[in-house]
Design a protein around this motif. Structure first.
Motif, PDB file in Angstrom:
ATOM      1  N   TYR A   1       0.844  -1.194   0.000  1.00 11.85           N
ATOM      2  CA  TYR A   1       0.000   0.000   0.000  1.00 11.85           C
ATOM      3  C   TYR A   1       0.882   1.247   0.000  1.00 11.85           C
ATOM      4  O   TYR A   1       1.056   1.922   1.034  1.00 11.85           O
ATOM      5  CB  TYR A   1      -0.923  -0.030   1.215  1.00 11.85           C
ATOM      6  CG  TYR A   1      -1.997   1.038   1.200  1.00 11.85           C
ATOM      7  CD1 TYR A   1      -2.989   1.029   0.228  1.00 11.85           C
ATOM      8  CD2 TYR A   1      -2.022   2.029   2.169  1.00 11.85           C
ATOM      9  CE1 TYR A   1      -3.977   1.995   0.219  1.00 11.85           C
ATOM     10  CE2 TYR A   1      -3.019   3.004   2.176  1.00 11.85           C
ATOM     11  CZ  TYR A   1      -3.981   2.979   1.198  1.00 11.85           C
ATOM     12  OH  TYR A   1      -4.971   3.942   1.197  1.00 11.85           O
ATOM     13  N   TYR A   2       1.450   1.549  -1.160  1.00  9.50           N
ATOM     14  CA  TYR A   2       2.381   2.656  -1.322  1.00  9.50           C
ATOM     15  C   TYR A   2       1.876   3.616  -2.393  1.00  9.50           C
ATOM     16  O   TYR A   2       1.131   3.223  -3.292  1.00  9.50           O
ATOM     17  CB  TYR A   2       3.769   2.139  -1.714  1.00  9.50           C
ATOM     18  CG  TYR A   2       4.306   1.054  -0.812  1.00  9.50           C
ATOM     19  CD1 TYR A   2       4.300   1.208   0.568  1.00  9.50           C
ATOM     20  CD2 TYR A   2       4.806  -0.132  -1.342  1.00  9.50           C
ATOM     21  CE1 TYR A   2       4.783   0.206   1.405  1.00  9.50           C
ATOM     22  CE2 TYR A   2       5.298  -1.139  -0.521  1.00  9.50           C
ATOM     23  CZ  TYR A   2       5.282  -0.970   0.849  1.00  9.50           C
ATOM     24  OH  TYR A   2       5.745  -1.959   1.667  1.00  9.50           O
TER      25      TYR A   2
ATOM     26  N   THR B   1      -5.427  -9.681  -3.324  1.00 11.25           N
ATOM     27  CA  THR B   1      -6.190 -10.331  -2.253  1.00 11.25           C
ATOM     28  C   THR B   1      -6.684  -9.294  -1.246  1.00 11.25           C
ATOM     29  O   THR B   1      -5.887  -8.543  -0.683  1.00 11.25           O
ATOM     30  CB  THR B   1      -5.330 -11.382  -1.524  1.00 11.25           C
ATOM     31  OG1 THR B   1      -4.853 -12.344  -2.465  1.00 11.25           O
ATOM     32  CG2 THR B   1      -6.143 -12.083  -0.443  1.00 11.25           C
ATOM     33  N   GLY B   2      -7.991  -9.230  -1.038  1.00  9.54           N
ATOM     34  CA  GLY B   2      -8.582  -8.273  -0.106  1.00  9.54           C
ATOM     35  C   GLY B   2      -8.973  -6.957  -0.739  1.00  9.54           C
ATOM     36  O   GLY B   2      -9.499  -6.069  -0.057  1.00  9.54           O
TER      37      GLY B   2
ATOM     38  N   GLN C   1      -5.750  -3.594   2.134  1.00 11.44           N
ATOM     39  CA  GLN C   1      -5.276  -4.840   1.538  1.00 11.44           C
ATOM     40  C   GLN C   1      -5.655  -4.914   0.053  1.00 11.44           C
ATOM     41  O   GLN C   1      -6.713  -4.467  -0.359  1.00 11.44           O
ATOM     42  CB  GLN C   1      -5.860  -6.041   2.278  1.00 11.44           C
ATOM     43  CG  GLN C   1      -5.403  -6.158   3.725  1.00 11.44           C
ATOM     44  CD  GLN C   1      -6.050  -7.327   4.438  1.00 11.44           C
ATOM     45  OE1 GLN C   1      -6.975  -7.958   3.930  1.00 11.44           O
ATOM     46  NE2 GLN C   1      -5.567  -7.617   5.637  1.00 11.44           N
ATOM     47  N   GLY C   2      -4.783  -5.504  -0.716  1.00 10.04           N
ATOM     48  CA  GLY C   2      -5.076  -5.751  -2.131  1.00 10.04           C
ATOM     49  C   GLY C   2      -4.971  -4.552  -3.044  1.00 10.04           C
ATOM     50  O   GLY C   2      -5.381  -4.611  -4.199  1.00 10.04           O
ATOM     51  N   GLY C   3      -4.424  -3.446  -2.541  1.00  9.57           N
ATOM     52  CA  GLY C   3      -4.313  -2.251  -3.376  1.00  9.57           C
ATOM     53  C   GLY C   3      -3.070  -1.448  -3.064  1.00  9.57           C
ATOM     54  O   GLY C   3      -2.408  -1.658  -2.047  1.00  9.57           O
ATOM     55  N   TRP C   4      -2.749  -0.537  -3.952  1.00  5.57           N
ATOM     56  CA  TRP C   4      -1.692   0.436  -3.708  1.00  5.57           C
ATOM     57  C   TRP C   4      -2.352   1.793  -3.500  1.00  5.57           C
ATOM     58  O   TRP C   4      -3.562   1.927  -3.627  1.00  5.57           O
ATOM     59  CB  TRP C   4      -0.691   0.460  -4.863  1.00  5.57           C
ATOM     60  CG  TRP C   4      -1.264   0.757  -6.216  1.00  5.57           C
ATOM     61  CD1 TRP C   4      -2.095  -0.041  -6.948  1.00  5.57           C
ATOM     62  CD2 TRP C   4      -1.053   1.932  -6.997  1.00  5.57           C
ATOM     63  NE1 TRP C   4      -2.426   0.565  -8.138  1.00  5.57           N
ATOM     64  CE2 TRP C   4      -1.788   1.774  -8.207  1.00  5.57           C
ATOM     65  CE3 TRP C   4      -0.312   3.089  -6.822  1.00  5.57           C
ATOM     66  CZ2 TRP C   4      -1.801   2.739  -9.205  1.00  5.57           C
ATOM     67  CZ3 TRP C   4      -0.323   4.049  -7.820  1.00  5.57           C
ATOM     68  CH2 TRP C   4      -1.049   3.869  -8.993  1.00  5.57           C
TER      69      TRP C   4
ATOM     70  N   GLN D   1      -4.843   0.626 -12.204  1.00  6.78           N
ATOM     71  CA  GLN D   1      -5.793  -0.317 -11.623  1.00  6.78           C
ATOM     72  C   GLN D   1      -5.394  -0.724 -10.206  1.00  6.78           C
ATOM     73  O   GLN D   1      -4.234  -0.673  -9.830  1.00  6.78           O
ATOM     74  CB  GLN D   1      -5.881  -1.563 -12.506  1.00  6.78           C
ATOM     75  CG  GLN D   1      -4.559  -2.297 -12.682  1.00  6.78           C
ATOM     76  CD  GLN D   1      -4.638  -3.437 -13.681  1.00  6.78           C
ATOM     77  OE1 GLN D   1      -5.591  -3.554 -14.432  1.00  6.78           O
ATOM     78  NE2 GLN D   1      -3.617  -4.296 -13.692  1.00  6.78           N
ATOM     79  N   TYR D   2      -6.419  -1.088  -9.427  1.00  6.53           N
ATOM     80  CA  TYR D   2      -6.271  -1.586  -8.063  1.00  6.53           C
ATOM     81  C   TYR D   2      -5.622  -0.574  -7.117  1.00  6.53           C
ATOM     82  O   TYR D   2      -4.915  -0.946  -6.191  1.00  6.53           O
ATOM     83  CB  TYR D   2      -5.516  -2.924  -8.050  1.00  6.53           C
ATOM     84  CG  TYR D   2      -6.271  -3.998  -8.803  1.00  6.53           C
ATOM     85  CD1 TYR D   2      -7.478  -4.488  -8.314  1.00  6.53           C
ATOM     86  CD2 TYR D   2      -5.812  -4.489 -10.026  1.00  6.53           C
ATOM     87  CE1 TYR D   2      -8.206  -5.442  -9.014  1.00  6.53           C
ATOM     88  CE2 TYR D   2      -6.533  -5.440 -10.733  1.00  6.53           C
ATOM     89  CZ  TYR D   2      -7.730  -5.912 -10.220  1.00  6.53           C
ATOM     90  OH  TYR D   2      -8.450  -6.841 -10.914  1.00  6.53           O
ATOM     91  N   GLY D   3      -5.897   0.717  -7.370  1.00  9.96           N
ATOM     92  CA  GLY D   3      -5.518   1.730  -6.408  1.00  9.96           C
ATOM     93  C   GLY D   3      -6.592   1.859  -5.335  1.00  9.96           C
ATOM     94  O   GLY D   3      -7.785   1.675  -5.603  1.00  9.96           O
ATOM     95  N   LYS D   4      -6.198   2.154  -4.105  1.00  5.45           N
ATOM     96  CA  LYS D   4      -7.150   2.296  -3.003  1.00  5.45           C
ATOM     97  C   LYS D   4      -6.795   3.528  -2.173  1.00  5.45           C
ATOM     98  O   LYS D   4      -5.629   3.816  -1.934  1.00  5.45           O
ATOM     99  CB  LYS D   4      -7.128   1.072  -2.081  1.00  5.45           C
ATOM    100  CG  LYS D   4      -7.617  -0.204  -2.712  1.00  5.45           C
ATOM    101  CD  LYS D   4      -7.609  -1.360  -1.719  1.00  5.45           C
ATOM    102  CE  LYS D   4      -8.879  -1.404  -0.878  1.00  5.45           C
ATOM    103  NZ  LYS D   4      -8.944  -2.643  -0.060  1.00  5.45           N
TER     104      LYS D   4
END
Length: 204
Positions: A67-68, A94-95, A103-106, A129-132
């Motif tokens: 998660y950076y 995952t998550g 969890q599961g994202g940057w 994609q998959y940024g949080k």
């Protein structure tokens, strides 16, 4: 004898054909990320400093190992092309679909009070994609893929912003993009499958 020689030649040549990879530690980044050095594994929060630039070549894979965030205080030039897009993603999803954990994202690409005398940043033919964004207030809970505050010199063009989210408390906003006092250029992008309490795709 010929088979032995051929085997020896193959053993010498094949290692040189192995794909390269580059590990990026936490801290400041600048210069050029070459496709021949891809993928780039991001091991912590990284920052493009004021008065510096980072150029990313077409076809490069930028893979965050946790998660950076990529913080831009200078200039980011990520210009792919139609057949060689630049990908920003996470190593393990995952998550990801639990919006209230990281969890599961940057942690996305962030322009927060970027000095206005820097050159324009450009994201062209990129897949993000998959940024949080997860937190109790802005900016922590805003802009899963891209968060921009008090800065307008950004072009996002011909890019795909997908499967990003904003979560936490206090009305998480801008699953894909969150703009605060920012007037940027968005041109011919696909923004889909992003989630947030306010503005799943874009919050302005």
């Amino acid at each position: 004898m010929k088979r032995v020689i051929l085997l020896v030649v193959l053993l010498i040549i094949l290692p040189s054909l192995t794909l390269s990879q580059t590990y990026i530690p936490p801290g400041d980044v600048s210069g050029i990320w070459l496709v021949n050095d891809s993928p780039f594994y991001i091991q912590g929060d990284i920052t493009i400093p004021n008065d510096s630039s980072l150029t990313i070549e077409p076809g490069v894979l930028v893979e965050f190992q946790g998660y950076y965030a990529l913080n831009v205080q200078g200039c980011l030039l990520a210009k792919g092309n139609e057949s060689n897009k630049i990908i920003f993603t996470i190593n393990d999803t995952t998550g990801f679909y639990n919006q209230n954990t990281n969890q599961g994202g940057w942690n996305g690409i962030q322009f927060i009070d970027t000095p206005s005398d820097n050159d324009s940043s450009k994201l062209v033919y990129c897949i993000i994609q998959y940024g949080k964004a997860v937190g109790s207030n802005s900016p922590d809970n805003s802009g899963g893929a891209i968060f921009i505050s008090n800065f307008s010199k950004v072009l996002i063009s011909n890019s795909i912003i997908t499967h990003n989210s904003a979560g936490g408390t206090d009305s998480p906003s801008g699953g894909g993009i969150s703009l605060h006092f920012a007037s940027i250029i968005l041109n011919d992008n696909e923004i889909s499958h992003n989630r947030a309490f306010d503005g799943g795709g874009i919050q302005i």
